[in-house]
Design an enzyme around this catalytic site. Structure first.
Site, PDB file in Angstrom:
ATOM      1  N   TYR A   1      30.711  30.849  37.166  1.00  0.00           N
ATOM      2  CA  TYR A   1      30.895  31.474  35.850  1.00  0.00           C
ATOM      3  C   TYR A   1      29.688  31.247  34.933  1.00  0.00           C
ATOM      4  CZ  TYR A   1      35.878  31.389  37.328  1.00  0.00           C
ATOM      5  OH  TYR A   1      37.074  31.509  38.011  1.00  0.00           O
TER       6      TYR A   1
ATOM      7  N   HIS B   1      35.899  26.771  45.703  1.00  0.00           N
ATOM      8  CA  HIS B   1      36.255  28.052  45.096  1.00  0.00           C
ATOM      9  C   HIS B   1      36.907  29.018  46.093  1.00  0.00           C
ATOM     10  CE1 HIS B   1      35.034  30.528  41.330  1.00  0.00           C
ATOM     11  NE2 HIS B   1      36.101  31.048  41.856  1.00  0.00           N
TER      12      HIS B   1
ATOM     13  N   GLN C   1      44.463  27.089  43.883  1.00  0.00           N
ATOM     14  CA  GLN C   1      44.379  28.100  42.811  1.00  0.00           C
ATOM     15  C   GLN C   1      44.275  29.475  43.462  1.00  0.00           C
ATOM     16  OE1 GLN C   1      41.107  29.486  39.589  1.00  0.00           O
ATOM     17  NE2 GLN C   1      41.808  27.393  39.243  1.00  0.00           N
TER      18      GLN C   1
ATOM     19  N   LEU D   1      47.625  37.570  33.909  1.00  0.00           N
ATOM     20  CA  LEU D   1      47.816  38.798  33.122  1.00  0.00           C
ATOM     21  C   LEU D   1      47.431  40.026  33.947  1.00  0.00           C
ATOM     22  CD1 LEU D   1      46.227  37.488  29.781  1.00  0.00           C
ATOM     23  CD2 LEU D   1      48.643  37.478  30.448  1.00  0.00           C
TER      24      LEU D   1
ATOM     25  N   SER E   1      39.038  36.199  25.359  1.00  0.00           N
ATOM     26  CA  SER E   1      37.966  35.727  24.485  1.00  0.00           C
ATOM     27  C   SER E   1      38.267  36.116  23.035  1.00  0.00           C
ATOM     28  CB  SER E   1      36.620  36.282  24.947  1.00  0.00           C
ATOM     29  OG  SER E   1      36.749  37.618  25.302  1.00  0.00           O
TER      30      SER E   1
HETATM   31  N1  LIG Z   1      39.657  30.954  41.710  1.00  0.00           N
HETATM   32  C1  LIG Z   1      39.355  32.236  41.645  1.00  0.00           C
HETATM   33  O1  LIG Z   1      38.837  32.846  42.593  1.00  0.00           O
HETATM   34  C2  LIG Z   1      39.666  32.979  40.380  1.00  0.00           C
HETATM   35  C3  LIG Z   1      39.594  34.388  40.365  1.00  0.00           C
HETATM   36  C4  LIG Z   1      39.928  35.052  39.178  1.00  0.00           C
HETATM   37  C5  LIG Z   1      40.312  34.317  38.068  1.00  0.00           C
HETATM   38  N2  LIG Z   1      40.321  32.941  38.095  1.00  0.00           N
HETATM   39  C6  LIG Z   1      40.681  32.136  36.902  1.00  0.00           C
HETATM   40  O2  LIG Z   1      41.853  32.677  36.305  1.00  0.00           O
HETATM   41  C7  LIG Z   1      41.555  33.088  34.981  1.00  0.00           C
HETATM   42  C8  LIG Z   1      42.382  34.302  34.599  1.00  0.00           C
HETATM   43  O3  LIG Z   1      42.103  35.392  35.447  1.00  0.00           O
HETATM   44  P1  LIG Z   1      41.335  36.685  34.943  1.00  0.00           P
HETATM   45  O4  LIG Z   1      40.389  36.275  33.870  1.00  0.00           O
HETATM   46  O5  LIG Z   1      40.793  37.377  36.115  1.00  0.00           O
HETATM   47  O6  LIG Z   1      42.479  37.629  34.384  1.00  0.00           O
HETATM   48  P2  LIG Z   1      43.751  37.514  33.406  1.00  0.00           P
HETATM   49  O7  LIG Z   1      43.788  36.250  32.656  1.00  0.00           O
HETATM   50  O8  LIG Z   1      44.908  37.924  34.219  1.00  0.00           O
HETATM   51  O9  LIG Z   1      43.453  38.737  32.405  1.00  0.00           O
HETATM   52  C9  LIG Z   1      42.353  38.728  31.532  1.00  0.00           C
HETATM   53  C10 LIG Z   1      42.246  40.111  30.909  1.00  0.00           C
HETATM   54  O10 LIG Z   1      43.382  40.358  30.068  1.00  0.00           O
HETATM   55  C11 LIG Z   1      42.937  40.626  28.735  1.00  0.00           C
HETATM   56  N3  LIG Z   1      43.901  39.983  27.827  1.00  0.00           N
HETATM   57  C12 LIG Z   1      44.019  38.668  27.575  1.00  0.00           C
HETATM   58  N4  LIG Z   1      45.029  38.422  26.718  1.00  0.00           N
HETATM   59  C13 LIG Z   1      45.569  39.637  26.431  1.00  0.00           C
HETATM   60  C14 LIG Z   1      46.635  40.026  25.592  1.00  0.00           C
HETATM   61  N5  LIG Z   1      47.344  39.136  24.922  1.00  0.00           N
HETATM   62  N6  LIG Z   1      46.916  41.357  25.494  1.00  0.00           N
HETATM   63  C15 LIG Z   1      46.185  42.272  26.183  1.00  0.00           C
HETATM   64  N7  LIG Z   1      45.155  41.944  27.007  1.00  0.00           N
HETATM   65  C16 LIG Z   1      44.854  40.623  27.119  1.00  0.00           C
HETATM   66  C17 LIG Z   1      41.569  40.014  28.639  1.00  0.00           C
HETATM   67  O11 LIG Z   1      40.758  40.674  27.682  1.00  0.00           O
HETATM   68  P3  LIG Z   1      40.139  39.862  26.405  1.00  0.00           P
HETATM   69  O12 LIG Z   1      39.344  38.715  26.917  1.00  0.00           O
HETATM   70  O13 LIG Z   1      39.319  40.922  25.733  1.00  0.00           O
HETATM   71  O14 LIG Z   1      41.317  39.437  25.566  1.00  0.00           O
HETATM   72  C18 LIG Z   1      41.022  40.265  30.041  1.00  0.00           C
HETATM   73  O15 LIG Z   1      40.580  41.591  30.161  1.00  0.00           O
HETATM   74  C19 LIG Z   1      40.053  33.344  35.014  1.00  0.00           C
HETATM   75  O16 LIG Z   1      39.489  33.424  33.722  1.00  0.00           O
HETATM   76  C20 LIG Z   1      39.593  32.177  35.838  1.00  0.00           C
HETATM   77  O17 LIG Z   1      39.582  30.995  35.062  1.00  0.00           O
HETATM   78  C21 LIG Z   1      40.020  32.288  39.243  1.00  0.00           C
END
Ligand SMILES: NC(=O)c1ccc[n+]([C@@H]2O[C@H](COP(=O)([O-])OP(=O)(O)OC[C@H]3O[C@@H](n4cnc5c(N)ncnc54)[C@H](OP(=O)(O)O)[C@@H]3O)[C@@H](O)[C@H]2O)c1
Length: 288
Positions: free
Chosen positions: A58, A121, A176, A205, A247
């Site tokens: 990241y 990861h 994870q 989400l 964010s």
């Molecule tokens: N280990 C892995 O391979 C892996 C892979 C993917 C993710 N992850 C981890 O999991 C975390 C979450 O996954 P993710 O970031 O892919 O997706 P997520 O949390 O499912 O969704 C994030 C998206 O939803 C939007 N969002 C957030 N709050 C919202 C709300 N209240 N209403 C409407 N839209 C909203 C965000 O936009 P805004 O930011 O503009 O609000 C962003 O576009 C990552 O940040 C990371 O830490 C790990």
């Protein structure tokens, strides 16, 4: 019914490393530039978040650690030990020394003194690289650089491989994986439960891809919550550690304000039934 502060201070046990516990809600930090990371981590800390999910990939380990450090400095009632900071190794390797050095670099980049949870990861790289990399994680735990170790994107065979390894000294505390109503991952969850490995649900989400789904919208109207709150609540009621990313300060607060309603058992089943094995980003769980 719980306040946002109570939701954010809820911790789950990590059965493979008692008495260690982990906050149930973390801020996800994927796809955040360093400056966005700084403002988001500070907004999250102000809201009461204590868990933060970063990764070498990241490119925001330094920004995350610096934001946490500056917040702790100006809020002495909060200590380093209340924070749970996670990072992840970019790539597995058969070069043990390279992995140990990489873990040390992550610890130094964070400036936090130690990392609470360090993950592989993904399972990419093959069996030999996975096991040598895990040995380096174990040794970093024994050296006090990291407090616990885990895996990410491990499929059933990868979990079985690690748990069945005759040289295993320290068990992984989490796996994870992507989990939400549109990808429920029951088989992997079952094997994690068998081995005491907690499930961390990423993309809770659905990376924003199903906010307008008719069942999600209809059910959020029924409970008087937002679609995002319904999805976080689903994750929490399943007992996962959940990692919603935003964010935007208003959404960071919204996503943790989920203690005032409860999804009924029947509605949980309806949400479970939405499974379509949707992959929002990548799926290394079947890596050789
Ligand atoms: N280990 C892995 O391979 C892996 C892979 C993917 C993710 N992850 C981890 O999991 C975390 C979450 O996954 P993710 O970031 O892919 O997706 P997520 O949390 O499912 O969704 C994030 C998206 O939803 C939007 N969002 C957030 N709050 C919202 C709300 N209240 N209403 C409407 N839209 C909203 C965000 O936009 P805004 O930011 O503009 O609000 C962003 O576009 C990552 O940040 C990371 O830490 C790990």
């Amino acid at each position: 019914m719980s306040t946002t502060a109570q939701m954010l201070s809820r911790r789950l046990p990590l059965p493979n490393q008692p008495p260690l516990t982990i906050p149930q809600i973390h801020l996800g930090l994927y796809q955040m530039s360093p400056s966005t990371t700084t403002s988001s981590v500070l907004a999250a800390l102000k809201t009461g978040y204590l868990g933060f999910d970063s990764a070498q990939w990241y490119n925001n380990e330094s920004a995350t650690g610096a934001a946490i450090t500056s917040y702790l400095t100006s809020h002495p009632s909060l200590t380093r030990s209340s924070i749970f900071y996670t990072s992840k190794l970019r790539s597995n390797s058969t070069d043990y020394t390279a992995v140990r050095t990489s873990i040390t670099s992550s610890v130094q980049a964070s400036g936090l003194g130690y990392i609470d949870l360090f993950l592989l990861h993904s399972p990419y790289g093959g069996k030999k690289a996975r096991l040598i990399t895990w040995k380096a994680v174990e040794d970093a735990i024994l050296a006090g650089e990291i407090r616990s170790g885990g895996v990410s994107n491990y499929g059933v065979k990868h979990v079985e491989e690690l748990m069945g390894w005759e040289e295993l000294k320290v068990k992984p505390v989490v796996n994870q994986i992507e989990v939400h109503p549109f990808h429920t991952q029951e088989e992997i969850r079952g094997v994690c439960e068998k081995y005491g490995i907690a499930v961390q649900a990423y993309a809770p989400l659905v990376a924003g891809m199903r906010m307008g789904h008719s069942v999600v919208v209809g059910m959020s109207e029924k409970y008087g919550c937002t679609p995002a709150q319904l999805l976080v609540r689903w994750s929490i009621q399943h007992g996962f550690v959940t990692l919603p990313k935003s964010s935007r300060p208003d959404r960071i607060a919204e996503n943790a304000d989920v203690g005032w309603f409860e999804i009924s058992a029947e509605d949980m089943k309806t949400l479970d039934g939405l499974d379509e094995k949707l992959v929002t980003d990548w799926d290394p769980t079947d890596a050789p």
